[in-house]
Scaffold this active site. Structure first.
Site, PDB file in Angstrom:
ATOM      1  CE  LYS A  10     -11.802 -25.850 -37.526  1.00 37.99           C
ATOM      2  NZ  LYS A  10     -11.258 -24.919 -38.540  1.00 37.99           N
ATOM      3  NE  ARG A  85     -10.335 -21.274 -33.573  1.00 36.94           N
ATOM      4  CZ  ARG A  85     -11.512 -21.608 -34.101  1.00 36.94           C
ATOM      5  NH1 ARG A  85     -12.395 -22.252 -33.389  1.00 36.94           N
ATOM      6  NH2 ARG A  85     -11.782 -21.317 -35.351  1.00 36.94           N
ATOM      7  NE  ARG A 125     -17.135 -20.318 -43.464  1.00 38.65           N
ATOM      8  CZ  ARG A 125     -16.197 -20.884 -42.704  1.00 38.65           C
ATOM      9  NH1 ARG A 125     -16.317 -22.145 -42.342  1.00 38.65           N
ATOM     10  NH2 ARG A 125     -15.151 -20.189 -42.311  1.00 38.65           N
ATOM     11  NE  ARG A 158     -17.776 -17.523 -39.552  1.00 39.39           N
ATOM     12  CZ  ARG A 158     -17.033 -18.544 -39.124  1.00 39.39           C
ATOM     13  NH1 ARG A 158     -17.437 -19.792 -39.319  1.00 39.39           N
ATOM     14  NH2 ARG A 158     -15.891 -18.336 -38.514  1.00 39.39           N
ATOM     15  NE  ARG A 169     -11.669 -16.915 -38.799  1.00 35.14           N
ATOM     16  CZ  ARG A 169     -12.546 -17.484 -39.633  1.00 35.14           C
ATOM     17  NH1 ARG A 169     -12.975 -16.818 -40.701  1.00 35.14           N
ATOM     18  NH2 ARG A 169     -12.990 -18.679 -39.390  1.00 35.14           N
TER      19      ARG A 169
HETATM   20  P1  AMP Z   1     -15.208 -20.959 -36.035  1.00 34.41           P
HETATM   21  O1  AMP Z   1     -16.671 -20.917 -36.308  1.00 34.41           O
HETATM   22  O2  AMP Z   1     -14.772 -22.267 -35.412  1.00 34.41           O
HETATM   23  O3  AMP Z   1     -14.365 -20.575 -37.216  1.00 34.41           O
HETATM   24  O4  AMP Z   1     -14.922 -19.861 -34.896  1.00 34.41           O
HETATM   25  C1  AMP Z   1     -15.166 -18.483 -35.137  1.00 34.41           C
HETATM   26  C2  AMP Z   1     -14.436 -17.622 -34.125  1.00 34.41           C
HETATM   27  O5  AMP Z   1     -14.897 -17.919 -32.802  1.00 34.41           O
HETATM   28  C3  AMP Z   1     -12.936 -17.822 -34.042  1.00 34.41           C
HETATM   29  O6  AMP Z   1     -12.231 -17.115 -35.057  1.00 34.41           O
HETATM   30  C4  AMP Z   1     -12.651 -17.280 -32.635  1.00 34.41           C
HETATM   31  O7  AMP Z   1     -12.701 -15.878 -32.613  1.00 34.41           O
HETATM   32  C5  AMP Z   1     -13.843 -17.798 -31.851  1.00 34.41           C
HETATM   33  N1  AMP Z   1     -13.587 -19.149 -31.289  1.00 34.41           N
HETATM   34  C6  AMP Z   1     -14.217 -20.316 -31.619  1.00 34.41           C
HETATM   35  N2  AMP Z   1     -13.724 -21.345 -30.913  1.00 34.41           N
HETATM   36  C7  AMP Z   1     -12.737 -20.819 -30.122  1.00 34.41           C
HETATM   37  C8  AMP Z   1     -11.825 -21.373 -29.178  1.00 34.41           C
HETATM   38  N3  AMP Z   1     -11.809 -22.693 -28.917  1.00 34.41           N
HETATM   39  N4  AMP Z   1     -10.966 -20.528 -28.573  1.00 34.41           N
HETATM   40  C9  AMP Z   1     -10.957 -19.209 -28.821  1.00 34.41           C
HETATM   41  N5  AMP Z   1     -11.776 -18.617 -29.697  1.00 34.41           N
HETATM   42  C10 AMP Z   1     -12.668 -19.404 -30.342  1.00 34.41           C
END
Ligand code: AMP
Length: 216
Positions: A10, A85, A125, A158, A169
């Site tokens: 994404k 999400r 990553r 990460r 996740r």
């Molecule tokens: P990402 O970088 O999009 O994979 O997001 C990393 C982490 O941030 C996720 O696993 C969640 O813990 C948190 N996070 C990001 N976006 C959201 C969202 N829209 N709602 C809830 N938690 C979020």
């Protein structure tokens, strides 16, 4: 907006699309990681949840998006990456769009790939501490080891990309986020893109899927 499980690509696709179309890239994970690095209240609250592979509460995320949509930089259009999400977030987004922009979501791109591939990709990553750029040690490595091509920042793995957390996740994704695809499908704006192909091919497919929507 980009939907799909962690590791589907994404972020990579959203950045490229936003760059090419001159749209604002709003990546909630990046915003939370920046807040954590700056040790703000939000950052401290989010860091604990993120490292466990959970979701930050809807109310917090909705407030954060409301702020971003109000940013003058968003008036020319935006790519949402990592939001919504949950179905609750999707419903709140509809309301915010009506109130703040008078527009609707044009397209929800659903990128998917098999689970074992998602785990493999997440482990390889690397993210830049400086600008947040993403690399993959196998398919798109940086030119110099552990150094960002774009800004020279250091690259890191990460915490939540370690296998155990990725699996958590993915479970959270299945339970809470996957239903969001049905929400947009029912509205007729879901576009499915195979995330297993190499990134350039995924991007071409993505642009084909969006072709009818792009405005001059
Ligand atoms: P990402 O970088 O999009 O994979 O997001 C990393 C982490 O941030 C996720 O696993 C969640 O813990 C948190 N996070 C990001 N976006 C959201 C969202 N829209 N709602 C809830 N938690 C979020």
């Amino acid at each position: 907006m980009m939907l799909g499980p962690p590791g589907a690509g994404k972020g990579t696709q959203a950045r490229r699309l936003a760059d090419d179309l001159g749209l604002l890239h709003i990546a909630t994970g990046d915003i939370l990681r920046q807040a954590a690095a700056a040790d703000t209240d939000l950052g401290r609250q989010a860091a604990a949840i993120m490292s466990q592979g959970g979701l930050v509460p809807d109310a917090v995320m909705i407030g954060l998006i409301a702020e971003r949509l109000g940013d003058p930089a968003a008036t020319g259009g935006f790519v949402l990456d990592g939001f919504p999400r949950t179905v609750e977030q999707a419903q709140a987004l509809d309301e915010l769009m009506r109130e703040q922009t008078g527009r609707e979501i044009d397209a929800a791109v659903y990128l998917d790939a098999p689970e074992e591939e998602l785990v493999r990709r997440s482990a390889s990553r690397r993210v830049c501490r400086g600008c947040g750029a993403n690399y993959n040690l196998i398919s798109s490595p940086p030119r110099r080891e552990s150094i960002c091509d774009a800004c020279g920042g250091g690259l890191y793995l990460r915490d939540d990309d370690r296998e155990g957390t990725v699996r958590r996740r993915l479970a959270v994704y299945r339970d809470l986020t996957h239903p969001v695809t049905a929400y947009y499908d029912a509205r007729g704006c879901l576009r499915r893109v195979d995330g297993l192909a190499p990134p350039d091919q995924v991007y071409q497919d993505l642009r084909r899927q969006l072709a009818g929507l792009e405005r001059a």
